[in-house]
Scaffold this motif. Structure first.
Motif, PDB file in Angstrom:
ATOM      1  N   THR A 160       0.862  -1.178   0.000  1.00  0.00           N
ATOM      2  CA  THR A 160       0.000   0.000   0.000  1.00  0.00           C
ATOM      3  C   THR A 160       0.897   1.225   0.000  1.00  0.00           C
ATOM      4  N   TYR A 161       0.581   2.202  -0.865  1.00  0.00           N
ATOM      5  CA  TYR A 161       1.431   3.394  -0.961  1.00  0.00           C
ATOM      6  C   TYR A 161       0.578   4.636  -1.181  1.00  0.00           C
ATOM      7  N   LYS A 162       0.961   5.712  -0.486  1.00  0.00           N
ATOM      8  CA  LYS A 162       0.277   6.995  -0.624  1.00  0.00           C
ATOM      9  C   LYS A 162       1.317   8.083  -0.870  1.00  0.00           C
ATOM     10  N   TYR A 163       1.093   8.898  -1.920  1.00  0.00           N
ATOM     11  CA  TYR A 163       1.995  10.010  -2.218  1.00  0.00           C
ATOM     12  C   TYR A 163       1.899  11.090  -1.135  1.00  0.00           C
ATOM     13  N   PRO A 164       2.950  11.882  -0.975  1.00  0.00           N
ATOM     14  CA  PRO A 164       2.888  12.989  -0.012  1.00  0.00           C
ATOM     15  C   PRO A 164       1.707  13.919  -0.324  1.00  0.00           C
ATOM     16  N   LEU A 165       0.986  14.324   0.670  1.00  0.00           N
ATOM     17  CA  LEU A 165      -0.146  15.249   0.597  1.00  0.00           C
ATOM     18  C   LEU A 165      -1.405  14.633  -0.007  1.00  0.00           C
ATOM     19  N   ALA A 166      -1.297  13.391  -0.504  1.00  0.00           N
ATOM     20  CA  ALA A 166      -2.491  12.734  -1.060  1.00  0.00           C
ATOM     21  C   ALA A 166      -3.398  12.261   0.071  1.00  0.00           C
ATOM     22  N   GLU A 167      -4.692  12.280  -0.181  1.00  0.00           N
ATOM     23  CA  GLU A 167      -5.653  11.844   0.830  1.00  0.00           C
ATOM     24  C   GLU A 167      -5.840  10.329   0.821  1.00  0.00           C
ATOM     25  N   ALA A 208       7.582   1.397  -7.667  1.00  0.00           N
ATOM     26  CA  ALA A 208       7.745   0.664  -6.407  1.00  0.00           C
ATOM     27  C   ALA A 208       8.674  -0.527  -6.607  1.00  0.00           C
ATOM     28  N   ILE A 209       8.512  -1.243  -7.723  1.00  0.00           N
ATOM     29  CA  ILE A 209       9.340  -2.417  -7.996  1.00  0.00           C
ATOM     30  C   ILE A 209      10.813  -2.034  -8.126  1.00  0.00           C
ATOM     31  N   ARG A 210      11.095  -0.890  -8.713  1.00  0.00           N
ATOM     32  CA  ARG A 210      12.506  -0.498  -8.883  1.00  0.00           C
ATOM     33  C   ARG A 210      13.045   0.302  -7.698  1.00  0.00           C
ATOM     34  N   GLY A 211      12.244   0.429  -6.630  1.00  0.00           N
ATOM     35  CA  GLY A 211      12.733   1.034  -5.403  1.00  0.00           C
ATOM     36  C   GLY A 211      12.610   2.534  -5.308  1.00  0.00           C
ATOM     37  N   PHE A 212      11.945   3.178  -6.279  1.00  0.00           N
ATOM     38  CA  PHE A 212      11.807   4.637  -6.249  1.00  0.00           C
ATOM     39  C   PHE A 212      10.675   5.099  -5.331  1.00  0.00           C
ATOM     40  N   VAL A 213       9.796   4.169  -4.992  1.00  0.00           N
ATOM     41  CA  VAL A 213       8.708   4.456  -4.046  1.00  0.00           C
ATOM     42  C   VAL A 213       9.007   3.699  -2.767  1.00  0.00           C
ATOM     43  N   PRO A 214       9.118   4.382  -1.636  1.00  0.00           N
ATOM     44  CA  PRO A 214       8.980   5.844  -1.473  1.00  0.00           C
ATOM     45  C   PRO A 214      10.312   6.583  -1.407  1.00  0.00           C
ATOM     46  N   LYS A 215      11.437   5.910  -1.706  1.00  0.00           N
ATOM     47  CA  LYS A 215      12.755   6.527  -1.509  1.00  0.00           C
ATOM     48  C   LYS A 215      12.904   7.853  -2.241  1.00  0.00           C
ATOM     49  N   PHE A 216      12.466   7.887  -3.506  1.00  0.00           N
ATOM     50  CA  PHE A 216      12.625   9.090  -4.316  1.00  0.00           C
ATOM     51  C   PHE A 216      11.380   9.974  -4.239  1.00  0.00           C
ATOM     52  N   TYR A 217      10.211   9.348  -4.347  1.00  0.00           N
ATOM     53  CA  TYR A 217       8.961  10.116  -4.375  1.00  0.00           C
ATOM     54  C   TYR A 217       8.405  10.398  -2.977  1.00  0.00           C
ATOM     55  N   LYS A 218       9.043   9.814  -1.950  1.00  0.00           N
ATOM     56  CA  LYS A 218       8.623   9.983  -0.555  1.00  0.00           C
ATOM     57  C   LYS A 218       7.238   9.375  -0.347  1.00  0.00           C
ATOM     58  N   GLY A 219       6.485   9.884   0.612  1.00  0.00           N
ATOM     59  CA  GLY A 219       5.171   9.321   0.897  1.00  0.00           C
ATOM     60  C   GLY A 219       5.237   8.177   1.890  1.00  0.00           C
ATOM     61  N   ILE A 271      19.392   2.281  -4.032  1.00  0.00           N
ATOM     62  CA  ILE A 271      18.851   2.341  -5.394  1.00  0.00           C
ATOM     63  C   ILE A 271      19.906   1.903  -6.410  1.00  0.00           C
ATOM     64  N   GLY A 272      21.156   2.289  -6.178  1.00  0.00           N
ATOM     65  CA  GLY A 272      22.221   1.890  -7.095  1.00  0.00           C
ATOM     66  C   GLY A 272      22.415   0.391  -7.128  1.00  0.00           C
ATOM     67  N   SER A 273      22.255  -0.257  -5.995  1.00  0.00           N
ATOM     68  CA  SER A 273      22.375  -1.712  -5.927  1.00  0.00           C
ATOM     69  C   SER A 273      21.192  -2.386  -6.625  1.00  0.00           C
ATOM     70  N   THR A 274      19.998  -1.837  -6.407  1.00  0.00           N
ATOM     71  CA  THR A 274      18.799  -2.381  -7.050  1.00  0.00           C
ATOM     72  C   THR A 274      18.902  -2.297  -8.567  1.00  0.00           C
ATOM     73  N   ALA A 275      19.538  -1.229  -9.053  1.00  0.00           N
ATOM     74  CA  ALA A 275      19.678  -1.034 -10.505  1.00  0.00           C
ATOM     75  C   ALA A 275      20.525  -2.118 -11.157  1.00  0.00           C
ATOM     76  N   LEU A 276      21.334  -2.814 -10.389  1.00  0.00           N
ATOM     77  CA  LEU A 276      22.123  -3.914 -10.950  1.00  0.00           C
ATOM     78  C   LEU A 276      21.248  -5.114 -11.273  1.00  0.00           C
ATOM     79  N   ASP A 277      20.095  -5.213 -10.606  1.00  0.00           N
ATOM     80  CA  ASP A 277      19.164  -6.320 -10.839  1.00  0.00           C
ATOM     81  C   ASP A 277      18.003  -5.943 -11.749  1.00  0.00           C
ATOM     82  N   ILE A 278      17.637  -4.656 -11.767  1.00  0.00           N
ATOM     83  CA  ILE A 278      16.430  -4.218 -12.476  1.00  0.00           C
ATOM     84  C   ILE A 278      16.769  -3.154 -13.508  1.00  0.00           C
ATOM     85  N   GLY A 279      16.428  -3.426 -14.761  1.00  0.00           N
ATOM     86  CA  GLY A 279      16.538  -2.426 -15.810  1.00  0.00           C
ATOM     87  C   GLY A 279      15.183  -1.769 -16.021  1.00  0.00           C
ATOM     88  N   PHE A 280      15.181  -0.467 -16.276  1.00  0.00           N
ATOM     89  CA  PHE A 280      13.925   0.263 -16.424  1.00  0.00           C
ATOM     90  C   PHE A 280      13.906   1.005 -17.745  1.00  0.00           C
TER      91      PHE A 280
END
Length: 286
Positions: free
Chosen positions: A10-17, A50-61, A79-88
């Motif tokens: 479950t994920y909620k963006y910053p300021l989202a209701e 979320a799968i590549r680790g940007f949620v919530p590290k980069f987008y917060k929330g 995130i740099g370590s995750t990028a070795l396993d996941i291409g986007f």
């Protein structure tokens, strides 16, 4: 194990209701092409992030739940370590291209150079990847002088050359014409045949029906339907979630309305041709 396991995400963006993803649980097997479909705003791109680790590290929330990729918790990995396993691969290839490389060859080599791969290995891997993805003719071209479809093929090749076992591809053909779409899916087919685990967001259901092993329908941040392309597209509830059906399935329904009876529900061209042929032969006999 090379796979993706998501549990109660479950994920909620910053300021989202309200959360944009709600209690998502799914498993993408090793070597499987899993297609994520659904209406705009249903949470598809957020799930990719979320799968590549940007949620919530980069987008917060705020996020709860667990995402494992190759057995690693992406929330606990850098995130740099995750990028070795996941291409986007981004929706817009203009965003993907580095802007530094002057040629397509250099563009494919750029990521490997940043990883410190030896020169001889880089040349070999770039040459092999260009040949596999059929972009050798663009070798000395500036990436920004290519068409949108050609750029997207270069973007896919630039990810493929990195060798990550898991690929997340977000609407790669949204801005492309039919021929360019077919060219891009030839590269995706190549990736699948190489044993890559692929999560694909796409609105072109004909390609989903042909290439996907597993389809997930998102609706308002929740998994509304899940199954094989045939299971999902033949279910009358599918359209309820604002998901366009493959043209073959639409044609089948129209033919049934005209009184042409056929067994099952086709989702690909090959299936449709077979069923129409069988139905016409049956009519001739009767």
């Amino acid at each position: 194990m090379d796979s993706i396991q998501i549990t109660n995400l479950t994920y909620k963006y910053p300021l989202a209701e309200e959360p944009v993803l709600k209690n998502i649980s799914l498993h993408v097997k090793k070597g499987e092409l899993c297609a994520i479909i659904g209406a705009n705003g249903s949470g598809k791109t957020t799930l990719c992030n979320a799968i590549r680790g940007f949620v919530p590290k980069f987008y917060k929330g705020e996020m709860t739940g667990e995402i494992l990729v190759n057995g690693k918790d992406v929330q606990k990995e850098e995130i740099g370590s995750t990028a070795l396993d996941i291409g986007f691969v981004f929706q817009n290839p203009f965003t993907q291209i580095s802007g530094i490389a002057k040629t397509v060859f250099e563009e494919l080599a750029y990521g490997l150079e940043n990883m410190g791969v030896e020169r001889e290995v880089i040349i070999k891997r770039v040459e092999e990847t260009m040949k596999m993805t059929k972009i050798e003719e663009f070798r000395e071209r500036n990436p920004f002088q290519l068409s949108g479809g050609q750029q997207q093929r270069v973007a896919l090749a630039a990810i493929l050359v990195m060798g990550q076992p898991v690929l997340v591809i977000d609407e790669p053909t949204s801005q492309l014409d039919p021929q360019s779409t077919d060219d891009v899916f030839e590269v995706i087919k190549l990736m699948k045949n190489m044993g890559k685990t692929i999560v694909l967001v796409e609105h072109k259901m004909e390609q989903i029906a042909e290439y996907a092993d597993h389809v997930i329908v998102l609706d308002k941040g929740e998994i509304a339907m899940e199954g094989t392309p045939k299971e999902v597209f033949s279910n009358p509830l599918c359209e309820k979630y604002h998901t366009r059906l493959p043209q073959c399935t639409k044609i089948f329904r129209e033919l049934k309305n005209m009184g042409i009876e056929m067994e099952g529900t086709p989702v690909t061209v090959e299936e449709t041709v077979h069923l129409i042929d069988a139905a016409m032969k049956n009519r001739e006999r009767t």
